[in-house]
Design an enzyme around this catalytic site. Structure first.
Site, PDB file in Angstrom:
ATOM      1  N   LYS A 100      -1.147  -7.754  -8.680  1.00 32.57           N
ATOM      2  CA  LYS A 100      -2.070  -7.825  -7.546  1.00 32.57           C
ATOM      3  C   LYS A 100      -1.663  -6.724  -6.585  1.00 32.57           C
ATOM      4  O   LYS A 100      -0.793  -6.898  -5.743  1.00 32.57           O
ATOM      5  CB  LYS A 100      -1.996  -9.197  -6.882  1.00 32.57           C
TER       6      LYS A 100
ATOM      7  N   GLU B  24      -5.095  -3.932  -1.672  1.00 29.41           N
ATOM      8  CA  GLU B  24      -6.521  -3.623  -1.696  1.00 29.41           C
ATOM      9  C   GLU B  24      -6.846  -2.324  -0.957  1.00 29.41           C
ATOM     10  O   GLU B  24      -7.981  -1.831  -1.027  1.00 29.41           O
ATOM     11  CB  GLU B  24      -7.336  -4.784  -1.112  1.00 29.41           C
TER      12      GLU B  24
ATOM     13  N   SER C 252       5.702  -7.102   4.320  1.00 29.73           N
ATOM     14  CA  SER C 252       6.306  -7.451   5.600  1.00 29.73           C
ATOM     15  C   SER C 252       7.147  -8.719   5.466  1.00 29.73           C
ATOM     16  O   SER C 252       6.923  -9.550   4.579  1.00 29.73           O
ATOM     17  CB  SER C 252       5.220  -7.671   6.656  1.00 29.73           C
TER      18      SER C 252
ATOM     19  N   CYS D 193       9.623   1.725   3.685  1.00 28.69           N
ATOM     20  CA  CYS D 193      10.581   0.681   4.064  1.00 28.69           C
ATOM     21  C   CYS D 193      11.988   1.245   4.173  1.00 28.69           C
ATOM     22  O   CYS D 193      12.868   0.605   4.752  1.00 28.69           O
ATOM     23  CB  CYS D 193      10.545  -0.465   3.076  1.00 28.69           C
TER      24      CYS D 193
ATOM     25  N   PHE E 262       0.804  -1.219   0.000  1.00 23.79           N
ATOM     26  CA  PHE E 262       0.000   0.000   0.000  1.00 23.79           C
ATOM     27  C   PHE E 262       0.836   1.267   0.000  1.00 23.79           C
ATOM     28  O   PHE E 262       0.370   2.319  -0.436  1.00 23.79           O
ATOM     29  CB  PHE E 262      -0.922   0.018   1.232  1.00 23.79           C
TER      30      PHE E 262
ATOM     31  N   GLU F  51       9.528  -3.244  13.472  1.00 16.94           N
ATOM     32  CA  GLU F  51       9.282  -2.195  12.478  1.00 16.94           C
ATOM     33  C   GLU F  51       7.940  -1.543  12.817  1.00 16.94           C
ATOM     34  O   GLU F  51       6.884  -2.168  12.679  1.00 16.94           O
ATOM     35  CB  GLU F  51       9.255  -2.768  11.064  1.00 16.94           C
TER      36      GLU F  51
END
Length: 499
Positions: A173, A176, A226, A281, A149, A384
């Site tokens: 993909k 969402e 992740s 990240c 995202f 994190e």
């Protein structure tokens, strides 16, 4: 209520699974759209179309494929504002940050225009008597990417641009949580001249991911997210015989030496630690000043800068420093970890827990937090956080500071701020982390170098974009040819060797 779609076979296609996810406006906490969640049948339909059209696309010469990328770059510039606004509306990041998201992806597309050069093989004439050898870089076929995202424009382009210019079909993909920009990118690629079905967008959750992992036609998978999910995708994808690259979590350290320019270091930490609400990240989440005097000077510089940060929705203009985090669950997790840091003995020198934004009380806004005296065994250090929280771990020596970064399980990015060339060179050579900044807080390589971490930040043997992308999305075929030229010696029954 807007109902989003998949993009399959060159058209917007409604979901058929009957399952949907809410697409939120993070600034208001309201549901602004529904996105369909694909099942295995919908994914299989996209794969079938991709498999049918990919051979013809692979047969297009690299120069013409590169021209599609040229046109796509122009369309990205044309629609920059539209893409940024859609991105900000679903993700929450500021408009300048959203444009940066698009531009960093665009730069990879620009690099892909060099496909004719990057796809050249090697040739050896007269490798033996009348024997020539040459290699070809050929596409894999149908490839796929599962993207996060936090960069809904950049990371999809990091994957699909090199995959497609190499002659593959690509199934995306996306997350969402913010699916609109990926759908827009697919439309723009076709407007640029890409044949229908070469780039398709299938929205979904774990069911769609598993369908990608298990489909025997899909040859490669890229993933960013992740570490636990990266390990899962890497393991299952490899077990199914696919080529897989997975990029996981991070805990990026910035070492501040006593000789560093403290204003420069403080400015760098604020931008790298709190930009995009810390949902990067490559965000710097750990400051490591060397020596208590350095730490005290750094904290003195940081506190007013952190306290002055402007938090608000993207609609408030370009002077907003960062916006909301992406979901209510993300906000709750950040607040939980902040409280854990307090409970475990860290000193919260800037407390953003009471932050409220008038008129946006239901939004997912999190105030800026700054911790000092954090210890390596605390949860806020090991985990994190993915939020606007900066932890300061005081080191008493350069070696201790170096060891903190080297011994952490993640190895995505790191930085050192110093005026001493010997220290910087030693740090760059010894650190076991994939991307290193010297007086640069977020050392994300430009498109013509490769992006990738070490340790539990990356699973696979090839990085993203740059030369590695062309290696990842192609296979090398080597041909040994011999044409009769008067040599008539009959058959040979042993392996040929050089004399």
């Amino acid at each position: 209520m807007q109902e989003l779609t998949h993009y399959i076979g060159g058209a917007h296609v409604k979901g058929t699974s009957g399952r949907f996810a809410d697409v939120m406006n993070p600034a208001t906490g309201e549901v602004q759209a529904k996105v369909p969640l694909a099942g295995a049948d919908e994914l299989a339909k996209a794969v079938s179309i991709a498999q049918e059209v990919q051979p013809a696309w692979a047969a297009v010469n690299p120069q013409r494929r590169a021209r599609v990328m040229m046109a796509f770059v122009q369309l990205l510039h044309r629609d920059m504002d539209k893409l940024a606004e859609a991105l900000s509306r679903e993700h929450g990041k500021t408009l300048p940050d959203a444009k940066g998201d698009v531009i960093r992806g665009l730069e990879v597309v620009e690099y892909c225009i060099a496909a004719p050069q990057m796809l050249k093989g090697e040739y050896t004439d007269s490798a033996g008597p009348g024997i020539d050898m040459y290699s070809m870089k050929q596409p894999l076929g149908v490839t796929a990417g599962i993207t996060p995202f936090n960069f809904p424009a950049m990371i999809p382009m990091w994957m699909f641009a090199p995959a497609i210019v190499c002659g593959n079909a690509f199934i995306l993909k996306p997350s969402e949580r913010d699916p609109s920009v990926p759908l827009m990118l697919a439309e723009l690629m076709e407007e640029a001249g890409l044949p229908k079905g070469i780039l398709q967008v299938v929205n979904g959750d774990k069911e769609a991911v598993d369908a990608i992992l298990d489909h025997d036609v899909i040859q490669s998978i890229g993933f960013v997210g992740s570490t636990p999910i990266a390990e899962y995708i890497y393991g299952r994808g490899c077990a199914n015989g696919k080529r897989v690259q997975c990029f996981g979590g991070a805990k990026n350290h910035m070492i501040i030496m006593p000789d560093a320019d403290m204003d420069q270091a403080a400015d760098a930490l604020v931008g790298a630690g709190y930009g995009a609400a810390g949902e990067r990240c490559m965000a710097i989440s750990v400051a490591v000043p060397v020596g208590d005097e350095t730490a005290d000077r750094l904290i003195e510089k940081l506190v007013p800068r952190v306290e002055a940060l402007k938090v608000g929705p993207y609609t408030s203009g370009n002077d907003v420093d960062y916006g909301p985090v992406v979901t209510a669950a993300a906000k709750a997790n950040i607040e939980r970890l902040v409280q854990t840091g307090i409970d475990q003995g860290a000193k919260l020198v800037v407390d953003g827990r009471d932050f409220k934004l008038q008129g946006y009380e239901d939004g997912f806004f999190v105030g800026a937090h700054l911790f000092d005296h954090v210890k390596p065994d605390m949860d806020i250090y090991t985990t994190e956080i993915f939020g606007p929280v900066l932890s300061t771990v005081r080191a008493q020596s350069y070696e201790e500071a170096l060891g903190l970064a080297m011994h952490h399980e993640y190895g995505n990015g790191t930085a050192i701020f110093t005026r001493d060339g010997d220290t910087a060179r030693d740090f760059a050579n010894r650190i076991n982390i994939g991307m290193v900044g010297v007086n640069v807080p977020i050392p994300v390589p430009l498109a013509y170098h490769t992006f990738g971490g070490w340790k539990k930040s990356m699973f696979g043997d090839l990085n993203q974009h740059g030369p590695d992308a062309f290696k990842f999305y192609t296979r090398t075929k080597t041909i040994t040819s011999r044409w009769p030229s008067g040599i008539k010696e009959g058959g040979e029954f042993s392996i040929p060797v050089m004399e």
